[in-house]
Scaffold this motif. Structure first.
Motif, PDB file in Angstrom:
ATOM      1  N   UNK A   1       0.831  -1.187   0.000  1.00  0.00           N
ATOM      2  CA  UNK A   1       0.000   0.000   0.000  1.00  0.00           C
ATOM      3  C   UNK A   1       0.873   1.248   0.000  1.00  0.00           C
ATOM      4  N   UNK A   2       0.562   2.190  -0.852  1.00  0.00           N
ATOM      5  CA  UNK A   2       1.255   3.474  -0.890  1.00  0.00           C
ATOM      6  C   UNK A   2       0.640   4.359   0.176  1.00  0.00           C
ATOM      7  N   UNK A   3       1.362   4.563   1.276  1.00  0.00           N
ATOM      8  CA  UNK A   3       0.771   5.239   2.427  1.00  0.00           C
ATOM      9  C   UNK A   3       1.105   6.718   2.515  1.00  0.00           C
ATOM     10  N   UNK A   4       2.193   7.162   1.869  1.00  0.00           N
ATOM     11  CA  UNK A   4       2.624   8.546   2.039  1.00  0.00           C
ATOM     12  C   UNK A   4       1.514   9.536   1.715  1.00  0.00           C
ATOM     13  N   UNK A   5       0.819   9.301   0.592  1.00  0.00           N
ATOM     14  CA  UNK A   5      -0.206  10.252   0.167  1.00  0.00           C
ATOM     15  C   UNK A   5      -1.366  10.295   1.139  1.00  0.00           C
ATOM     16  N   UNK A   6      -1.706   9.143   1.756  1.00  0.00           N
ATOM     17  CA  UNK A   6      -2.788   9.119   2.734  1.00  0.00           C
ATOM     18  C   UNK A   6      -2.409   9.930   3.964  1.00  0.00           C
ATOM     19  N   UNK A   7      -1.198   9.710   4.472  1.00  0.00           N
ATOM     20  CA  UNK A   7      -0.772  10.439   5.659  1.00  0.00           C
ATOM     21  C   UNK A   7      -0.673  11.936   5.367  1.00  0.00           C
ATOM     22  N   UNK A   8      -0.166  12.289   4.199  1.00  0.00           N
ATOM     23  CA  UNK A   8      -0.050  13.704   3.861  1.00  0.00           C
ATOM     24  C   UNK A   8      -1.441  14.339   3.836  1.00  0.00           C
ATOM     25  N   UNK A   9      -2.359  13.681   3.187  1.00  0.00           N
ATOM     26  CA  UNK A   9      -3.726  14.216   3.095  1.00  0.00           C
ATOM     27  C   UNK A   9      -4.391  14.287   4.460  1.00  0.00           C
ATOM     28  N   UNK A  10      -4.172  13.248   5.270  1.00  0.00           N
ATOM     29  CA  UNK A  10      -4.785  13.203   6.590  1.00  0.00           C
ATOM     30  C   UNK A  10      -4.284  14.343   7.472  1.00  0.00           C
ATOM     31  N   UNK A  11      -2.965  14.538   7.489  1.00  0.00           N
ATOM     32  CA  UNK A  11      -2.413  15.581   8.351  1.00  0.00           C
ATOM     33  C   UNK A  11      -2.633  16.973   7.772  1.00  0.00           C
ATOM     34  N   UNK A  12      -2.769  17.071   6.472  1.00  0.00           N
ATOM     35  CA  UNK A  12      -3.051  18.362   5.870  1.00  0.00           C
ATOM     36  C   UNK A  12      -4.460  18.826   6.223  1.00  0.00           C
ATOM     37  N   UNK A  13      -5.415  17.901   6.189  1.00  0.00           N
ATOM     38  CA  UNK A  13      -6.808  18.250   6.458  1.00  0.00           C
ATOM     39  C   UNK A  13      -7.145  18.215   7.951  1.00  0.00           C
ATOM     40  N   UNK A  14      -6.430  17.371   8.711  1.00  0.00           N
ATOM     41  CA  UNK A  14      -6.670  17.260  10.153  1.00  0.00           C
ATOM     42  C   UNK A  14      -5.339  17.321  10.903  1.00  0.00           C
ATOM     43  N   UNK A  15      -4.668  18.458  10.910  1.00  0.00           N
ATOM     44  CA  UNK A  15      -3.342  18.548  11.548  1.00  0.00           C
ATOM     45  C   UNK A  15      -3.370  18.240  13.035  1.00  0.00           C
ATOM     46  N   UNK A  16      -4.534  18.401  13.673  1.00  0.00           N
ATOM     47  CA  UNK A  16      -4.590  18.136  15.111  1.00  0.00           C
ATOM     48  C   UNK A  16      -4.310  16.663  15.424  1.00  0.00           C
ATOM     49  N   UNK A  17      -4.538  15.768  14.455  1.00  0.00           N
ATOM     50  CA  UNK A  17      -4.294  14.345  14.697  1.00  0.00           C
ATOM     51  C   UNK A  17      -2.822  14.096  14.986  1.00  0.00           C
ATOM     52  N   UNK A  18      -1.943  14.807  14.262  1.00  0.00           N
ATOM     53  CA  UNK A  18      -0.511  14.636  14.489  1.00  0.00           C
ATOM     54  C   UNK A  18      -0.150  14.975  15.933  1.00  0.00           C
ATOM     55  N   UNK A  19      -0.680  16.058  16.440  1.00  0.00           N
ATOM     56  CA  UNK A  19      -0.327  16.479  17.798  1.00  0.00           C
ATOM     57  C   UNK A  19      -0.955  15.569  18.845  1.00  0.00           C
TER      58      UNK A  19
END
Length: 265
Positions: A1-19
């Motif tokens: 599975x190519x995961x980089x694009x999913x993580x980028x999109x996820x953190x771009x739209x929901x940056x609070x998840x990273x924190x």
């Protein structure tokens, strides 16, 4: 599975998840801008960088690693120090490496042990985060990426229910549901979008008045650009899952040219 694009999109739209995943308050996200950064005159690219709006907050570098790589740390530290040299920020910095499981973390750390010991670099193993039901919905969505197919079916249904119950913003509901749908496309490459929507009840949800109204309002505000944008956002994930351009066009009711334009360059 190519995961980089999913993580980028996820953190771009929901940056609070990273924190949340690094143990900080989700409110911290309001003080940062997230992006992917290319290091000039090299072949290096940092998966994600959270740049603070003030000098008092640290820069957060993010790397997502889902395959064994004995050079991950030498590359990561090279990228970071090249970034610091080129941009000369006054801020301190921290780094996070996200792995699906500890067994993937095979790279030697001898040359960088002080950074790990001091907490400057943190490693996160998704399978060790705990039960999804007890996690914030954003972190539980990340865990969906690593689940096997049987568990993914159950967890996806739980996440869709939680999204409707816990997220009050219809626009944010849409964004998270689209990310969940994209992950499911990776998980079930033999199924088309319509089958996935039917399986997880997404097709019924998209017919509700509130969901349709949100698309219309988003279109008017220039924020979402309607259902077409949602389809186009799914194209990179479907290509990475091994589907052909023609198959994607048929599944999403798009033209071949539209799929080609949405494909990563």
């Amino acid at each position: 599975m190519k995961t980089d694009s999913i993580f980028y999109r996820l953190f771009q739209e929901f940056p609070h998840i990273f924190f949340e995943i690094i143990g900080e308050s989700s409110d911290t996200a309001t003080q940062y801008q997230f992006s992917s950064v290319e290091i000039k005159q090299t072949a290096f690219r940092i998966d994600g960088v959270f740049l603070p709006e003030t000098k008092e907050k640290p820069i957060h570098f993010l790397e997502v690693q889902f395959q064994p790589d004995t050079e991950i740390y030498s590359r990561l530290f090279t990228e970071i120090h090249l970034y610091l040299r080129q941009n000369k920020p006054e801020n301190d910095w921290l780094a996070v490496v996200i792995y699906p499981t500890r067994s993937i973390d095979t790279a030697p750390t001898t040359h960088y042990r002080e950074s790990f010991a001091s907490g400057r670099v943190t490693r996160i193993y998704l399978d060790e985060l705990g039960e999804s039901a007890s996690l914030p919905i954003g972190i539980a969505t990340i865990k969906l990426i690593i689940e096997n197919e049987d568990r993914a079916i159950q967890l996806a249904k739980e996440l869709i229910t939680r999204t409707n119950q816990e997220i009050t913003s219809v626009r944010q509901q849409q964004q998270l549901l689209q990310i969940i749908e994209t992950i499911l496309v990776y998980k079930f490459p033999r199924m088309d979008i319509k089958e996935i929507e039917e399986m997880f009840g997404l097709s019924d949800l998209k017919q509700t008045r509130v969901y349709q109204q949100a698309f219309t309002e988003g279109e008017q505000k220039g924020e979402l650009k309607g259902e077409l944008r949602g389809k186009l956002l799914a194209v990179p994930a479907m290509l990475a899952a091994g589907l052909s351009i023609e198959q994607i066009a048929q599944a999403l009711s798009l033209s071949v040219d539209e799929v080609k334009q949405a494909a990563p360059k």
